[in-house]
Enzyme design. Structure first.
Site, PDB file in Angstrom:
ATOM      1  N   THR A  64    -106.565  79.521 -28.351  1.00  0.00           N
ATOM      2  CA  THR A  64    -106.896  80.417 -27.225  1.00  0.00           C
ATOM      3  C   THR A  64    -105.666  80.626 -26.371  1.00  0.00           C
ATOM      4  O   THR A  64    -104.775  79.766 -26.328  1.00  0.00           O
ATOM      5  CB  THR A  64    -107.959  79.803 -26.298  1.00  0.00           C
ATOM      6  OG1 THR A  64    -107.398  78.634 -25.668  1.00  0.00           O
ATOM      7  CG2 THR A  64    -109.210  79.477 -27.052  1.00  0.00           C
ATOM      8  N   ASP A  65    -105.621  81.744 -25.675  1.00  0.00           N
ATOM      9  CA  ASP A  65    -104.623  81.855 -24.612  1.00  0.00           C
ATOM     10  C   ASP A  65    -104.994  80.812 -23.555  1.00  0.00           C
ATOM     11  O   ASP A  65    -106.137  80.332 -23.502  1.00  0.00           O
ATOM     12  CB  ASP A  65    -104.566  83.273 -24.028  1.00  0.00           C
ATOM     13  CG  ASP A  65    -103.241  83.501 -23.281  1.00  0.00           C
ATOM     14  OD1 ASP A  65    -102.539  82.506 -23.004  1.00  0.00           O
ATOM     15  OD2 ASP A  65    -102.903  84.658 -22.978  1.00  0.00           O
TER      16      ASP A  65
END
Ligand code: BGC
Length: 763
Positions: free
Chosen positions: A228-229
């Site tokens: 994920t960011d």
């Protein structure tokens, strides 16, 4: 031990703990099970390894390292070799610092000139983006360091960056916004991909199964790690179900509890958790195997690479009367604070603690040139300072040439905020205007990560766009200004005259967090060219100190199938007096098409070094990708049977050589007929055409029997009378045959069934 055996020995709690990181930059270790922590860092253009305070916004310091040109600037090199060089060099630096994964490259499309992270992205064009990113990823991973391509997907602005919803139709999504990711996944096999913060068509990317599993893994064959960011997770369990493996950064453990609870309550099948753990441990294992314990790095050498890359990426936008290169004997005025304190990188998570920043002023002094300096403006302010401007003007008057170092201050271009306008700071525009009034021989050296408006474009004699050139900016600029090197970059984005001209102007950054990509596939030059809008500097443009000519276009074939390959080639000659590199570009333009297509699209490019008088043959392969568009009916790329013009030249607006190629499709597209299908579409089907013409003849009171029994010349006359009726009926629905002639509703239904079951395919 096999990874699957390791997983079988992990407790549910341990498996859940592996699904998020340890702190900002490590994967979670489990000492008992001999699972180590793996280090990842930002660093698309320079390693950002933090030893003390950690953050993902560029707030706290990182180890000192070489800062290479920004991604947007490297893209101006139009050189796969340049991108490979950055990838290799960064790979070696990572090995020396025990970094196993670099969080980059950023591959989002530059949709609007105001995009706050445009400097971190390659281009407005997906082909260029995909090719350059693939080169970088292959080279980086060749050194044993994983790439993590980002931000997947539809992340093209900073406003509402963590919660916004990008609404993108299927065709532009695949043809523009996913195409480069698709290429890099298939061509360079990045070991990781970072899902973006935003939602795509209503579902957060970190929960988007269609994006992360159906498209990425099932269709494109990605088998790496989905990360994920930083802080992109909304619902961790939904994320696992969608295909997210690793959440970053590590949190308080609350998400672990959610995962455990979901497995215990039966909401999450443990097999899905095991799949994510398998991807994470495979990544950990590969990273350990790839580590080179004795690796070292030489920052001085890498600095020289940064200079070389900056030289190779600079774009000579204008050069009236060959004012550049400058003569070393001339009296020169260096004007503008960037000559002394250069702007060379963007702000935010990609920010590098630079090893050694070259300045143009120091370089010129080291060369003992006749230079005087005036600050001209204060880069921390916007309003013009008349004292600084007057000083600059009087220096310019006394000099043979004025060189103004201008552009956007770092506060204008940083992660987290979009720009407010395309203008440069007022104090710089005012300075340039005033200096050009006093000195016609004025050169602007531009430092910017994205397109800017240039109200002074016609007043200056030359513009050298250095982009954000990295820490070698000063030497690179000097070498180019004085002809030690020849500029060879090309613009990887269009510079429109005004922000209002840009295709997404009315739909950027959207309203209340929702942004509709209404310009569809018409992004960048695809829009300006289709609309025949003149722009300040077109995509792919850039000058040289020498001249190149193009001749002798050859193709291996002028009629091919979409499954064939062919080659196209031409001769390129250096007709001038300087050694130079030419960027040879190939564009394709479809003939009249059933779908809306761009005027022309970049389909290949290469960079060729030529000595004065030297001539080389440049060759490109043509294949399905050269001609295809994304068809949302078959949900895939498709080549329409058509004639295509292939053109080769130095920029998108100057393509001296072209040839037509006829391409035949081998993939039929099913057509679904209904009573609303337009008659114009129905007559393309032989059965449909027969019935439609029979009905139209009835309008003329000619029965089928009468028509068949008529002489050929009478049939011709009837056909001629039918023609205008057919033309006016082309957009009428098929159902209107019932009102036009004697067709009954039941006949119409039968016709539709027949059309749908027999020969209902088009190519
Ligand atoms: C950025 C990413 C970056 C991450 C880690 C995020 O805010 O969007 O590009 O890799 O932080 O610093």
């Amino acid at each position: 031990m096999q990874i699957k055996d390791v997983i079988s020995k992990l407790t549910l709690e341990e498996k859940a703990s592996l699904c998020s990181g340890q702190g900002y930059w490590h994967t979670q270790p489990i000492a008992d099970k001999k699972i180590p922590a793996i280090l990842m860092c930002d660093g698309p253009v320079g390693l950002r390894k933090q030893n003390k305070m950690e953050d993902n916004l560029g707030l706290y310091d990182s180890v000192q390292t070489v800062c290479f040109p920004s991604t947007s600037t490297l893209a101006n090199s139009f050189s796969r070799e340049s991108l490979a060089l950055v990838g290799q060099t960064l790979g070696s630096e990572c090995q020396a610092q025990n970094v196993s994964m670099l969080l980059g490259p950023g591959m989002n499309i530059k949709r609007n000139p105001l995009g706050g992270r445009n400097f971190e992205y390659y281009s407005e064009d997906p082909y260029l983006t995909g090719e350059l990113a693939s080169s970088y990823v292959t080279a980086l991973q060749g050194k044993g360091v994983a790439a993590c391509t980002k931000h997947f997907a539809g992340n093209n602005q900073e406003t509402y960056r963590m919660s916004g919803n990008s609404i993108i139709e299927e065709r532009p999504l695949h043809e523009i916004y996913l195409a480069a990711f698709e290429k890099v996944v298939k061509q360079a096999h990045p070991r990781a991909i970072m899902c973006a913060y935003n939602a795509l068509n209503g579902t957060f990317c970190s929960e988007n199964k269609s994006l992360l599993t159906d498209i990425l893994r099932d269709r494109w064959g990605f088998n790496g790690l989905v990360v994920t960011d930083w802080g992109a997770v909304k619902n961790r369990v939904k994320g696992l179900l969608a295909g997210v493996d690793l959440e970053m950064p590590g949190g308080s453990g609350a998400q672990d509890k959610n995962i455990i609870e979901a497995v215990r309550s039966g909401k999450l099948d443990e097999m899905i958790l095991d799949k994510a753990v398998l991807n994470i441990l495979t990544f950990v294992n590969q990273s350990i195997n790839n580590q080179q314990r004795d690796a070292t790095t030489n920052l001085d050498q890498d600095h020289q690479i940064a200079v070389k890359l900056a030289v190779n990426s600079a774009v000579l936008m204008k050069n009236n009367n060959n004012l550049l290169p400058l003569n070393r004997d001339k009296q020169l005025a260096f004007i503008g604070e960037f000559a002394e304190k250069p702007r060379y990188q963007g702000g935010g998570s990609s920010h590098v603690n630079s090893y050694h920043v070259d300045t143009a002023l120091n370089w010129a002094r080291s060369q003992h040139l006749n230079i005087n300096y005036a600050q001209g403006y204060d880069q921390d302010k916007i309003t013009p300072n008349s004292a600084l401007i007057e000083e600059a003007v009087s220096l310019a008057k006394k000099s043979d040439v004025a060189i103004i170092f201008a552009g956007l201050p770092e506060s204008f271009e940083s992660e987290g905020a979009d720009r407010q306008s395309m203008a440069m700071p007022e104090n710089q525009d005012a300075l340039i205007m005033a200096v050009t009034e006093a000195q016609p021989n004025t050169v602007v050296v531009l430092h910017t990560g994205s397109a800017v408006e240039m109200p002074w474009q016609n007043n200056v004699a030359a513009i050298l766009n250095m982009g954000l050139a990295g820490e070698g900016v000063g030497s690179a600029t000097g070498k180019l200004l004085f002809g030690e090197n020849n500029p060879s970059g090309r613009l990887s984005e269009t510079y429109p005259y005004h922000l209002e001209d840009s295709p997404s102007f009315l739909n950027f950054p959207g309203e209340e967090g929702t942004v509709h990509y209404r310009e569809n596939i018409f992004v960048g030059y695809r829009y300006y060219d289709k609309k025949k809008l003149s722009v300040a500097f077109p995509f792919g443009s850039g000058l040289s100190y020498t001249n190149f000519t193009y001749s002798n276009l050859q193709t291996s074939s002028t009629t091919i199938k979409d499954t064939d390959q062919a080659t196209i080639s031409c001769l390129v000659k250096n007709e001038g007096n300087y050694t130079g590199q030419e960027v040879v570009q190939l564009y394709v333009e479809p003939g009249e098409s059933a779908v809306l297509r761009p005027q022309r699209e970049l389909k290949n490019f290469t960079k060729v070094l030529l000595q004065p008088g030297e001539c080389k043959r440049v060759s490109f392969t043509l294949d399905k990708e050269t001609f295809a568009y994304y068809n949302d009916q078959i949900h895939n790329w498709h080549v329409e049977s058509n004639s295509y013009t292939l053109s080769i030249g130095p920029t998108s607006h100057n393509l001296p050589l072209s040839v037509n190629i006829q391409v035949t499709s081998t993939v039929p597209i099913p057509i679904h007929y209904t009573s609303f299908t337009a008659i114009g579409k129905v007559v393309k089907n032989p059965l449909g055409k027969k019935v439609v013409l029979e009905t139209l003849r009835e309008v003329l009171h000619v029965t089928s029997k009468q028509y068949q029994e008529s002489s050929t010349s009478d049939q011709k006359k009837i056909d001629q009378q039918c023609e205008p009726i057919l033309q006016s009926a082309l957009t009428m629905p098929l159902s209107s045959l019932v009102s036009l002639g004697s067709m009954k509703s039941s006949d119409l239904s039968q016709l539709i069934t027949n059309l749908n079951t027999k020969s209902s395919l088009k190519k």
